[in-house]
Motif scaffolding. Structure first.
Motif, mmCIF file in Angstrom:
data_model
loop_
_atom_site.group_PDB
_atom_site.id
_atom_site.type_symbol
_atom_site.label_atom_id
_atom_site.label_comp_id
_atom_site.label_asym_id
_atom_site.label_seq_id
_atom_site.Cartn_x
_atom_site.Cartn_y
_atom_site.Cartn_z
ATOM 1 N N UNK A 249 0.809 -1.216 0.000
ATOM 2 C CA UNK A 249 0.000 0.000 0.000
ATOM 3 C C UNK A 249 0.847 1.272 0.000
ATOM 4 N N UNK A 250 2.118 1.159 0.309
ATOM 5 C CA UNK A 250 2.977 2.344 0.273
ATOM 6 C C UNK A 250 3.292 2.776 -1.163
ATOM 7 N N UNK A 251 3.067 1.892 -2.144
ATOM 8 C CA UNK A 251 3.288 2.268 -3.536
ATOM 9 C C UNK A 251 2.256 3.313 -3.955
ATOM 10 N N UNK A 252 2.709 4.337 -4.647
ATOM 11 C CA UNK A 252 1.780 5.338 -5.172
ATOM 12 C C UNK A 252 1.362 4.953 -6.584
ATOM 13 N N UNK A 253 0.140 5.316 -6.961
ATOM 14 C CA UNK A 253 -0.438 4.913 -8.233
ATOM 15 C C UNK A 253 -0.851 6.151 -9.011
ATOM 16 N N UNK A 254 -0.473 6.189 -10.293
ATOM 17 C CA UNK A 254 -0.903 7.261 -11.191
ATOM 18 C C UNK A 254 -1.635 6.627 -12.366
ATOM 19 N N UNK A 255 -2.847 7.073 -12.608
ATOM 20 C CA UNK A 255 -3.687 6.556 -13.678
ATOM 21 C C UNK A 255 -3.621 7.536 -14.847
ATOM 22 N N UNK A 256 -2.937 7.149 -15.922
ATOM 23 C CA UNK A 256 -2.628 8.057 -17.022
ATOM 24 C C UNK A 256 -3.274 7.608 -18.322
ATOM 25 N N UNK A 257 -3.614 8.584 -19.172
ATOM 26 C CA UNK A 257 -4.014 8.263 -20.534
ATOM 27 C C UNK A 257 -2.811 7.657 -21.255
ATOM 28 N N UNK A 258 -3.052 6.621 -22.041
ATOM 29 C CA UNK A 258 -1.946 5.945 -22.721
ATOM 30 C C UNK A 258 -1.230 6.897 -23.684
ATOM 31 N N UNK A 259 0.079 6.954 -23.546
ATOM 32 C CA UNK A 259 0.925 7.727 -24.449
ATOM 33 C C UNK A 259 2.359 7.259 -24.247
ATOM 34 N N UNK B 160 -2.532 3.781 -18.830
ATOM 35 C CA UNK B 160 -1.277 3.237 -18.318
ATOM 36 C C UNK B 160 -1.228 3.566 -16.830
ATOM 37 N N UNK B 161 -1.141 2.537 -16.007
ATOM 38 C CA UNK B 161 -1.171 2.695 -14.557
ATOM 39 C C UNK B 161 0.257 2.584 -14.027
ATOM 40 N N UNK B 162 0.766 3.668 -13.473
ATOM 41 C CA UNK B 162 2.110 3.675 -12.888
ATOM 42 C C UNK B 162 2.061 3.245 -11.425
ATOM 43 N N UNK B 163 3.025 2.438 -11.031
ATOM 44 C CA UNK B 163 3.237 2.112 -9.622
ATOM 45 C C UNK B 163 4.643 2.594 -9.270
ATOM 46 N N UNK B 164 4.729 3.442 -8.232
ATOM 47 C CA UNK B 164 6.003 4.046 -7.862
ATOM 48 C C UNK B 164 6.316 3.818 -6.388
ATOM 49 N N UNK B 165 7.593 3.635 -6.140
ATOM 50 C CA UNK B 165 8.134 3.630 -4.785
ATOM 51 C C UNK B 165 8.836 4.968 -4.612
ATOM 52 N N UNK B 166 8.129 5.929 -4.036
ATOM 53 C CA UNK B 166 8.653 7.286 -4.036
ATOM 54 C C UNK B 166 8.679 7.807 -5.462
ATOM 55 N N UNK B 167 9.852 8.263 -5.900
ATOM 56 C CA UNK B 167 9.980 8.748 -7.274
ATOM 57 C C UNK B 167 10.303 7.629 -8.256
ATOM 58 N N UNK B 168 10.660 6.464 -7.754
ATOM 59 C CA UNK B 168 11.112 5.375 -8.614
ATOM 60 C C UNK B 168 9.935 4.639 -9.247
ATOM 61 N N UNK B 169 9.934 4.550 -10.562
ATOM 62 C CA UNK B 169 8.925 3.775 -11.279
ATOM 63 C C UNK B 169 9.285 2.295 -11.184
ATOM 64 N N UNK C 256 -0.492 -5.718 -9.493
ATOM 65 C CA UNK C 256 -1.180 -4.942 -10.531
ATOM 66 C C UNK C 256 -2.565 -5.516 -10.816
ATOM 67 N N UNK C 257 -2.701 -6.845 -10.826
ATOM 68 C CA UNK C 257 -4.012 -7.454 -11.040
ATOM 69 C C UNK C 257 -4.933 -7.152 -9.865
ATOM 70 N N UNK C 258 -4.420 -7.282 -8.651
ATOM 71 C CA UNK C 258 -5.235 -6.979 -7.470
ATOM 72 C C UNK C 258 -5.703 -5.528 -7.477
ATOM 73 N N UNK C 259 -4.825 -4.627 -7.900
ATOM 74 C CA UNK C 259 -5.219 -3.216 -7.986
ATOM 75 C C UNK C 259 -6.335 -3.034 -9.010
ATOM 76 N N UNK C 260 -6.249 -3.713 -10.148
ATOM 77 C CA UNK C 260 -7.275 -3.573 -11.180
ATOM 78 C C UNK C 260 -8.613 -4.152 -10.719
ATOM 79 N N UNK C 261 -8.571 -5.212 -9.920
ATOM 80 C CA UNK C 261 -9.810 -5.746 -9.348
ATOM 81 C C UNK C 261 -10.463 -4.703 -8.443
ATOM 82 N N UNK C 262 -9.651 -4.070 -7.584
ATOM 83 C CA UNK C 262 -10.195 -3.025 -6.706
ATOM 84 C C UNK C 262 -10.682 -1.827 -7.506
ATOM 85 N N UNK C 263 -9.988 -1.493 -8.572
ATOM 86 C CA UNK C 263 -10.411 -0.374 -9.416
ATOM 87 C C UNK C 263 -11.741 -0.680 -10.089
#
Length: 245
Positions: free
Chosen positions: A96-106, A149-158, A193-200
């Motif tokens: 849960x400490x991972x941050x998530x960014x939900x972006x338009x694909x590009x 495109x769903x980003x998962x980051x540990x701080x600034x690190x992708x 990532x799959x678990x996150x998509x289920x929750x989404x």
């Protein structure tokens, strides 16, 4: 009055490929049915075809259409009935400490560099090796209205990116790539990532997460049946997979 989406799908054109080497099973030939690539993909048509087992790769909607082989099963998770196992619960909570960014694909260079590392480390025996920017862009970065495109980051690190499509009745998990660094292995980023998509999907009120194709004899696909319950397409109806031993 006829359903307008049904009418549109009935008017679409489809083509068959010539037999080619199967990407999933050795010493097998495959044939693929795909929608006319000149036909623009919209969410309504895409959603209707996904109920028939179609998937998206870049600008192509396709499904297997092989002679004398039915081993590719289209599978999906009914999210309201999904019950994570003990390992999945522990993993999702731990990450849960991972941050998530939900972006338009590009196309994003940082994404591609992670993809390049992932393919080189884990899929040198696959048809996506060696990776290239052109191949990556055509596969995952078409700016369709429904593509994310769903980003998962540990701080600034992708550390991971999940390509995901938003359908009218679910989310389609297109592809996930993640850091192959040994220190990230305990995160089980593909599963997360799959678990996150289920929750989404739950949060959006969508009933399904589509996981693409499952082949019992292909060990790389075994993870899909760890998400229970799971349904598979048989003919024109979806059935619960009861025993996958």
């Amino acid at each position: 009055m006829s359903n307008p989406t049904t009418t549109r799908t009935q008017d679409l054109r489809f083509f068959l490929t010539a037999p080619h080497s199967c990407s999933y099973l050795e010493n097998k030939e495959a044939i693929t049915l795909f929608m006319d690539p000149e036909q623009p993909i919209n969410q309504d048509v895409y959603s209707a075809l996904s109920l028939m087992g179609f998937r998206r790769s870049g600008q192509h909607l396709y499904r297997p259409h092989c002679n004398n082989c039915k081993e590719c099963l289209s599978v999906r998770i009914p999210v309201e009935d999904f019950t994570p196992n003990k390992t999945q619960r522990r993993l999702f909570k731990r990450n849960q400490y991972l941050t998530v960014n939900n972006l338009q694909a590009s196309f994003v260079e940082e994404h591609y560099l992670l993809y390049e590392r992932y393919i080189a480390a884990r899929h040198q025996d696959g048809d996506m090796y060696p990776p290239s920017r052109e191949q990556y862009a055509s596969f995952l970065t078409h700016n369709n209205e429904f593509s994310r495109l769903i980003e998962f980051r540990n701080g600034a690190e992708l550390v991971a990116v999940a390509a995901m499509d938003e359908l009218s009745h679910g989310l389609s998990a297109i592809y996930t790539f993640y850091s192959p660094a040994p220190e990230h292995a305990p995160l089980s980023l593909g599963t997360h990532a799959v678990l996150w998509q289920i929750e989404q999907a739950k949060s959006l009120g969508l009933p399904y997460v589509y996981l693409g194709y499952w082949i019992e004899r292909n060990r790389k696909m075994a993870y899909k049946t760890l998400f229970r319950p799971i349904e598979y397409l048989e003919g024109r109806s979806w059935q619960r997979l009861i025993d996958c031993s």
